[in-house]
Design a protein around this motif. Structure first.
Motif, PDB file in Angstrom:
ATOM      1  N   ASP A 141      38.231 -74.668 -31.059  1.00  0.00           N
ATOM      2  CA  ASP A 141      38.328 -73.228 -31.348  1.00  0.00           C
ATOM      3  C   ASP A 141      39.318 -72.973 -32.473  1.00  0.00           C
ATOM      4  O   ASP A 141      39.091 -72.146 -33.356  1.00  0.00           O
ATOM      5  CB  ASP A 141      38.765 -72.463 -30.095  1.00  0.00           C
ATOM      6  N   HIS A 142      40.462 -73.691 -32.416  1.00  0.00           N
ATOM      7  CA  HIS A 142      41.476 -73.528 -33.455  1.00  0.00           C
ATOM      8  C   HIS A 142      40.944 -73.939 -34.817  1.00  0.00           C
ATOM      9  O   HIS A 142      41.132 -73.243 -35.824  1.00  0.00           O
ATOM     10  CB  HIS A 142      42.713 -74.358 -33.096  1.00  0.00           C
ATOM     11  N   ASP A 143      40.255 -75.072 -34.863  1.00  0.00           N
ATOM     12  CA  ASP A 143      39.711 -75.553 -36.134  1.00  0.00           C
ATOM     13  C   ASP A 143      38.671 -74.586 -36.687  1.00  0.00           C
ATOM     14  O   ASP A 143      38.610 -74.335 -37.899  1.00  0.00           O
ATOM     15  CB  ASP A 143      39.086 -76.943 -35.957  1.00  0.00           C
ATOM     16  N   GLY A 144      37.845 -74.026 -35.776  1.00  0.00           N
ATOM     17  CA  GLY A 144      36.836 -73.063 -36.215  1.00  0.00           C
ATOM     18  C   GLY A 144      37.468 -71.814 -36.781  1.00  0.00           C
ATOM     19  O   GLY A 144      37.013 -71.276 -37.802  1.00  0.00           O
ATOM     20  N   LEU A 145      38.530 -71.336 -36.127  1.00  0.00           N
ATOM     21  CA  LEU A 145      39.228 -70.152 -36.613  1.00  0.00           C
ATOM     22  C   LEU A 145      39.893 -70.432 -37.951  1.00  0.00           C
ATOM     23  O   LEU A 145      39.854 -69.596 -38.871  1.00  0.00           O
ATOM     24  CB  LEU A 145      40.272 -69.715 -35.584  1.00  0.00           C
ATOM     25  N   ALA A 146      40.505 -71.609 -38.088  1.00  0.00           N
ATOM     26  CA  ALA A 146      41.148 -71.965 -39.352  1.00  0.00           C
ATOM     27  C   ALA A 146      40.127 -72.003 -40.484  1.00  0.00           C
ATOM     28  O   ALA A 146      40.403 -71.580 -41.604  1.00  0.00           O
ATOM     29  CB  ALA A 146      41.838 -73.325 -39.209  1.00  0.00           C
ATOM     30  N   GLU A 147      38.926 -72.512 -40.177  1.00  0.00           N
ATOM     31  CA  GLU A 147      37.865 -72.556 -41.187  1.00  0.00           C
ATOM     32  C   GLU A 147      37.468 -71.174 -41.641  1.00  0.00           C
ATOM     33  O   GLU A 147      37.309 -70.885 -42.834  1.00  0.00           O
ATOM     34  CB  GLU A 147      36.648 -73.277 -40.611  1.00  0.00           C
ATOM     35  N   LYS A 148      37.320 -70.259 -40.666  1.00  0.00           N
ATOM     36  CA  LYS A 148      36.932 -68.877 -40.986  1.00  0.00           C
ATOM     37  C   LYS A 148      38.002 -68.200 -41.843  1.00  0.00           C
ATOM     38  O   LYS A 148      37.701 -67.515 -42.814  1.00  0.00           O
ATOM     39  CB  LYS A 148      36.720 -68.081 -39.700  1.00  0.00           C
ATOM     40  N   LEU A 149      39.273 -68.398 -41.447  1.00  0.00           N
ATOM     41  CA  LEU A 149      40.368 -67.804 -42.221  1.00  0.00           C
ATOM     42  C   LEU A 149      40.394 -68.366 -43.639  1.00  0.00           C
ATOM     43  O   LEU A 149      40.626 -67.624 -44.607  1.00  0.00           O
ATOM     44  CB  LEU A 149      41.710 -68.052 -41.511  1.00  0.00           C
ATOM     45  N   HIS A 150      40.170 -69.667 -43.756  1.00  0.00           N
ATOM     46  CA  HIS A 150      40.166 -70.298 -45.077  1.00  0.00           C
ATOM     47  C   HIS A 150      39.063 -69.730 -45.963  1.00  0.00           C
ATOM     48  O   HIS A 150      39.282 -69.454 -47.139  1.00  0.00           O
ATOM     49  CB  HIS A 150      39.992 -71.817 -44.922  1.00  0.00           C
ATOM     50  N   SER A 151      37.882 -69.516 -45.354  1.00  0.00           N
ATOM     51  CA  SER A 151      36.771 -68.989 -46.152  1.00  0.00           C
ATOM     52  C   SER A 151      37.018 -67.546 -46.537  1.00  0.00           C
ATOM     53  O   SER A 151      36.643 -67.100 -47.625  1.00  0.00           O
ATOM     54  CB  SER A 151      35.463 -69.105 -45.365  1.00  0.00           C
ATOM     55  N   LEU A 152      37.667 -66.781 -45.658  1.00  0.00           N
ATOM     56  CA  LEU A 152      37.944 -65.383 -45.960  1.00  0.00           C
ATOM     57  C   LEU A 152      39.012 -65.238 -47.037  1.00  0.00           C
ATOM     58  O   LEU A 152      38.940 -64.356 -47.912  1.00  0.00           O
ATOM     59  CB  LEU A 152      38.407 -64.654 -44.691  1.00  0.00           C
ATOM     60  N   LEU A 153      40.015 -66.114 -46.969  1.00  0.00           N
ATOM     61  CA  LEU A 153      41.125 -66.031 -47.924  1.00  0.00           C
ATOM     62  C   LEU A 153      40.865 -66.823 -49.202  1.00  0.00           C
ATOM     63  O   LEU A 153      41.518 -66.622 -50.225  1.00  0.00           O
ATOM     64  CB  LEU A 153      42.406 -66.557 -47.271  1.00  0.00           C
ATOM     65  N   GLY A 154      39.898 -67.750 -49.083  1.00  0.00           N
ATOM     66  CA  GLY A 154      39.659 -68.627 -50.234  1.00  0.00           C
ATOM     67  C   GLY A 154      38.858 -67.990 -51.314  1.00  0.00           C
ATOM     68  O   GLY A 154      38.865 -68.397 -52.453  1.00  0.00           O
TER      69      GLY A 154
END
Length: 208
Positions: free
Chosen positions: A195-208
């Motif tokens: 779950d943490h990795d999935g959330l980190a991925e989403k945040l990265h895509s939103l901020l990237g």
């Protein structure tokens, strides 16, 4: 969070609804809690917003109050009476428990005549179209089944407490129970990591 609001409404009505500071203190108190936590204000504030979105908590605005206060509407939202609210609050705050533990720990909120009366409430809550509680079979080293609340989703695969050694339980059985607990905890950690990795991925895509 909502368990704290129910508890304080039923045990200290003169100090209810709760301010943010009072709610924070209620969440972090070291008695009648399992596990004991140390939440900060942003964590509690975020939980309150989630509960408001689900229609379980409301803000009390008043010119006489220097700060906003919070109250639960669990009884209204789920059509619960005081005995059922007391049972849910104790399970939310202390995890799965036996009927004798529940009777002892709800006494300040509602005094059940006997364990039969308490068990009747549990059975009604479990028989609803969307059950609010579930009965957990006794594990190795435990004599009695326990009850868990379902407001936060299904109870965890692993027990929240290690099995208690009792006469008649062999060392091999206790070791097997501990190994099963470790396996379930590892599985739960794996889910949390995913779950943490999935959330980190989403945040990265939103901020990237």
């Amino acid at each position: 969070m909502v368990g704290c609001l129910v508890e304080k409404e039923l045990t200290t009505p003169d100090n209810y609804p709760l301010s943010m500071n009072s709610l924070l203190a209620a969440c972090n108190q070291t008695s009648n809690r399992s596990p004991v936590v140390a939440y900060d204000e942003p964590t509690v504030s975020n939980a309150i917003e989630n509960l408001r979105a689900e229609g379980l908590v409301r803000v009390v605005y008043s010119r006489s109050n220097r700060v906003d206060k919070y109250r639960h509407v669990l009884g209204e939202a789920l059509a619960l009476d005081v005995p059922q609210l007391a049972l849910l609050a104790v399970m939310l705050l202390r995890g799965p428990q036996t009927t004798s533990e529940l009777r002892s720990r709800t006494e300040r909120m509602h005094a059940f005549a006997d364990e039969g009366a308490l068990d009747g409430e549990l059975q009604r809550m479990a028989a609803r179209p969307e059950p609010l509680v579930t009965r957990l079979d006794a594990r190795v080293g435990q004599r009695e089944p326990r009850w868990a609340q379902l407001l936060g989703g299904p109870p965890p695969i692993g027990d929240d407490r290690p099995p208690v050694a009792e006469p008649g339980v062999t060392r091999a059985e206790r070791v097997a129970a501990l190994e099963a607990r470790v396996d379930s905890l590892e599985e739960e950690v794996g889910r949390l990591r995913a779950d943490h990795d999935g959330l980190a991925e989403k945040l990265h895509s939103l901020l990237g």
